[in-house]
Write an enzyme that holds these catalytic residues in place. Structure first.
Site, PDB file in Angstrom:
ATOM      1  N   LYS A 136       3.195 -89.038  49.492  1.00 25.09           N
ATOM      2  CA  LYS A 136       3.249 -90.498  49.431  1.00 25.09           C
ATOM      3  C   LYS A 136       4.683 -90.959  49.604  1.00 25.09           C
ATOM      4  O   LYS A 136       5.571 -90.207  49.212  1.00 25.09           O
ATOM      5  CB  LYS A 136       2.669 -91.045  48.123  1.00 25.09           C
ATOM      6  CG  LYS A 136       3.113 -90.382  46.816  1.00 25.09           C
ATOM      7  CD  LYS A 136       4.537 -90.238  46.418  1.00 25.09           C
ATOM      8  CE  LYS A 136       5.418 -91.435  46.299  1.00 25.09           C
ATOM      9  NZ  LYS A 136       6.818 -91.041  45.904  1.00 25.09           N
ATOM     10  N   TYR A 221       3.297 -96.144  42.679  1.00 24.80           N
ATOM     11  CA  TYR A 221       2.497 -95.609  41.563  1.00 24.80           C
ATOM     12  C   TYR A 221       1.783 -96.738  40.817  1.00 24.80           C
ATOM     13  O   TYR A 221       0.657 -96.582  40.367  1.00 24.80           O
ATOM     14  CB  TYR A 221       3.373 -94.809  40.594  1.00 24.80           C
ATOM     15  CG  TYR A 221       3.756 -93.451  41.122  1.00 24.80           C
ATOM     16  CD1 TYR A 221       2.890 -92.365  41.015  1.00 24.80           C
ATOM     17  CD2 TYR A 221       4.980 -93.240  41.755  1.00 24.80           C
ATOM     18  CE1 TYR A 221       3.237 -91.119  41.513  1.00 24.80           C
ATOM     19  CE2 TYR A 221       5.337 -92.004  42.257  1.00 24.80           C
ATOM     20  CZ  TYR A 221       4.456 -90.943  42.137  1.00 24.80           C
ATOM     21  OH  TYR A 221       4.801 -89.719  42.633  1.00 24.80           O
TER      22      TYR A 221
HETATM   23  P1  NAD Z   1      14.442 -84.202  49.146  1.00 28.18           P
HETATM   24  O1  NAD Z   1      15.577 -84.928  49.743  1.00 28.18           O
HETATM   25  O2  NAD Z   1      14.678 -83.402  47.918  1.00 28.18           O
HETATM   26  O3  NAD Z   1      13.785 -83.233  50.227  1.00 28.18           O
HETATM   27  C1  NAD Z   1      13.531 -83.654  51.551  1.00 28.18           C
HETATM   28  C2  NAD Z   1      13.501 -82.455  52.461  1.00 28.18           C
HETATM   29  O4  NAD Z   1      13.311 -82.899  53.805  1.00 28.18           O
HETATM   30  C3  NAD Z   1      14.812 -81.645  52.427  1.00 28.18           C
HETATM   31  O5  NAD Z   1      14.522 -80.275  52.390  1.00 28.18           O
HETATM   32  C4  NAD Z   1      15.456 -81.993  53.766  1.00 28.18           C
HETATM   33  O6  NAD Z   1      16.263 -80.940  54.266  1.00 28.18           O
HETATM   34  C5  NAD Z   1      14.252 -82.231  54.643  1.00 28.18           C
HETATM   35  N1  NAD Z   1      14.534 -83.059  55.793  1.00 28.18           N
HETATM   36  C6  NAD Z   1      14.023 -82.837  57.025  1.00 28.18           C
HETATM   37  N2  NAD Z   1      14.506 -83.719  57.910  1.00 28.18           N
HETATM   38  C7  NAD Z   1      15.347 -84.524  57.225  1.00 28.18           C
HETATM   39  C8  NAD Z   1      16.144 -85.627  57.599  1.00 28.18           C
HETATM   40  N3  NAD Z   1      16.182 -86.086  58.866  1.00 28.18           N
HETATM   41  N4  NAD Z   1      16.877 -86.230  56.638  1.00 28.18           N
HETATM   42  C9  NAD Z   1      16.841 -85.807  55.362  1.00 28.18           C
HETATM   43  N5  NAD Z   1      16.104 -84.745  54.955  1.00 28.18           N
HETATM   44  C10 NAD Z   1      15.355 -84.118  55.875  1.00 28.18           C
HETATM   45  O7  NAD Z   1      13.288 -85.285  48.892  1.00 28.18           O
HETATM   46  P2  NAD Z   1      12.010 -85.110  47.978  1.00 28.18           P
HETATM   47  O8  NAD Z   1      12.285 -85.693  46.658  1.00 28.18           O
HETATM   48  O9  NAD Z   1      11.543 -83.702  48.042  1.00 28.18           O
HETATM   49  O10 NAD Z   1      10.965 -86.101  48.698  1.00 28.18           O
HETATM   50  C11 NAD Z   1      10.248 -85.700  49.860  1.00 28.18           C
HETATM   51  C12 NAD Z   1       8.920 -86.475  49.931  1.00 28.18           C
HETATM   52  O11 NAD Z   1       8.147 -86.169  48.783  1.00 28.18           O
HETATM   53  C13 NAD Z   1       9.067 -87.991  49.944  1.00 28.18           C
HETATM   54  O12 NAD Z   1       8.097 -88.557  50.791  1.00 28.18           O
HETATM   55  C14 NAD Z   1       8.790 -88.402  48.515  1.00 28.18           C
HETATM   56  O13 NAD Z   1       8.247 -89.712  48.398  1.00 28.18           O
HETATM   57  C15 NAD Z   1       7.781 -87.357  48.118  1.00 28.18           C
HETATM   58  N6  NAD Z   1       7.794 -87.089  46.653  1.00 28.18           N
HETATM   59  C16 NAD Z   1       6.620 -87.127  45.983  1.00 28.18           C
HETATM   60  C17 NAD Z   1       6.606 -86.872  44.629  1.00 28.18           C
HETATM   61  C18 NAD Z   1       5.310 -86.869  43.883  1.00 28.18           C
HETATM   62  O14 NAD Z   1       5.334 -86.768  42.658  1.00 28.18           O
HETATM   63  N7  NAD Z   1       4.177 -86.922  44.565  1.00 28.18           N
HETATM   64  C19 NAD Z   1       7.786 -86.604  43.951  1.00 28.18           C
HETATM   65  C20 NAD Z   1       8.974 -86.559  44.668  1.00 28.18           C
HETATM   66  C21 NAD Z   1       8.968 -86.806  46.034  1.00 28.18           C
END
Ligand code: NAD
Length: 368
Positions: A136, A221
């Site tokens: 999401k 949420y």
């Molecule tokens: P994060 O920044 O920790 O991780 C993102 C990943 O994407 C990294 O490994 C990064 O290297 C990669 N990536 C690939 N292309 C990229 C680009 N062009 N720019 C930046 N990063 C790039 O983020 P996250 O917290 O893991 O969030 C990722 C997704 O998960 C989001 O859509 C977020 O909304 C979702 N999320 C959901 C929950 C949940 O509880 N359901 C919790 C946290 C995050």
């Protein structure tokens, strides 16, 4: 560590003191998903903070297994290969992952990258003939979400959105209580979702990659929660935006939005979404016969809460473990979760987000 992760983890800390709850015996105690059936073999795309959490949680899954990775960082791939025993042939990068179509060892790809990348990546996965699980928000607006739904339909693959709360035992129990009429005529829902975001240079504050600010990330949420708690779809929204730091929260990145939703029964929801306040993870709902208050309501848990009947006592289980086992049951057994997690469900939230942004900008009541 990001402020968001710290916020969500703080409320997880106490759960590690309950290792027995993670035992296979208890894994499905609060869930009615079938344990039997094929194992869903999953590749994770995006090995960031949340991808790492999902991978860890999947170690306890009965029906889902991490078998592959898609990442732009070779050093991360090596680390994950040795940690999770992932073979070289199941490792891809963002350029070559279309070749996954020829890999019979991967059934589904879980897209866990920045929001602005979800649509194109999900459509590529669908075209490769693999089921799509996407985090999401599913995209950055309803049109993107609909394109994803259409592409997955055309490719005859499932599209599921990472709505982990739809599998969470206390949440499921409250939804059941509402369905049984235990709260009577439900009149009001209040959702508060927010945290203080740190690093101003992160992708969450970059419009291209995030599609918006707090609303896309955490306000969603309260939107999704209002819908599953009340069991209705809103027919109108109003919204008011407050921006105290335009330097950090640039054009198109919402800092704080208060919004209201009206439902066909006459129930109303009043919600807050913010990147600039802490201790906001609370749902409250009241009806003619009773109430429920959950705080925390959507963090990684344990979720805590009480109703007019007393405290919610369902055991905490790692949300992502339940979610991935539940998703395997959806894909292979056709098991319907208590609230859908399909692409259409994602589009409903995106339409509401589009309407909230419009209402905040114009000051109008926007009909849905
Ligand atoms: P994060 O920044 O920790 O991780 C993102 C990943 O994407 C990294 O490994 C990064 O290297 C990669 N990536 C690939 N292309 C990229 C680009 N062009 N720019 C930046 N990063 C790039 O983020 P996250 O917290 O893991 O969030 C990722 C997704 O998960 C989001 O859509 C977020 O909304 C979702 N999320 C959901 C929950 C949940 O509880 N359901 C919790 C946290 C995050």
């Amino acid at each position: 560590m990001s402020t968001r992760r710290k916020f969500l983890e703080k409320i997880t800390a106490t759960s590690v003191a309950l290792p027995l709850l993670y035992s296979p015996v208890n894994l499905f105690a609060a869930s009615e998903e079938p344990c039997e059936g094929p194992v869903l073999k999953v590749a994770i795309m995006g090995l960031g903070s949340y991808g790492t959490r999902v991978a860890e949680a999947m170690q306890a899954c009965k029906r889902a297994k991490l078998v592959g990775v898609i990442s732009g960082t070779p050093s991360k791939i090596k680390k994950w290969q040795s940690k999770y025993g992932i073979p070289e042939k199941n490792c891809y990068n963002y350029e070559n992952f279309d070749a996954i179509k020829d890999n019979a060892d991967i059934d589904a790809v879980y897209v866990i990258t920045p929001n602005g990348l979800h649509k194109d990546q999900s459509i590529r996965v669908a075209k490769a003939g693999k089921h799509v699980i996407c985090e999401k928000p599913m995209g950055v607006n309803a049109q993107e979400g609909q394109e994803m739904v259409d592409a997955c339909k055309a490719a005859n693959v499932k599209l599921l959105i990472g709505y982990r709360m739809h599998f969470e035992p206390k949440t499921v129990a409250v939804i059941k209580m509402r369905k049984e009429g235990k709260f009577g005529d439900v009149k009001f829902f209040q959702g508060q979702s927010g945290f203080t975001i740190g690093d101003p240079n992160q992708w969450r504050l970059d419009k291209e990659l995030s599609g918006g600010g707090a609303m896309m990330d955490i306000g969603i949420y309260s939107i999704n929660g209002a819908r599953y708690m009340l069991g209705e779809e809103p027919i109108w929204v109003t919204a008011q935006e407050t921006k105290t730091n335009p330097e950090k929260f640039k054009e198109g990145i919402d800092e704080t939005i208060q919004f209201q939703m009206g439902f066909p029964s006459g129930a109303v929801a009043n919600c807050l979404s913010t990147y600039n306040m802490n201790h906001l993870d609370r749902f409250f709902m009241t009806g003619s016969k009773g109430f429920v208050e959950m705080k925390p309501s959507t963090g990684y848990g344990p979720i805590e809460g009480k109703t007019h009947e007393g405290p919610l006592t369902q055991p905490h289980m790692t949300h992502q473990t339940l979610q991935m086992d539940g998703m395997a049951a959806i894909i292979y057994n056709g098991t319907a979760p208590i609230v859908p997690v399909d692409g259409e469900e994602g589009v409903k939230d995106m339409k509401i987000i589009d309407a909230i942004f419009k209402a905040a900008k114009t000051g109008d009541k926007v009909m849905l």
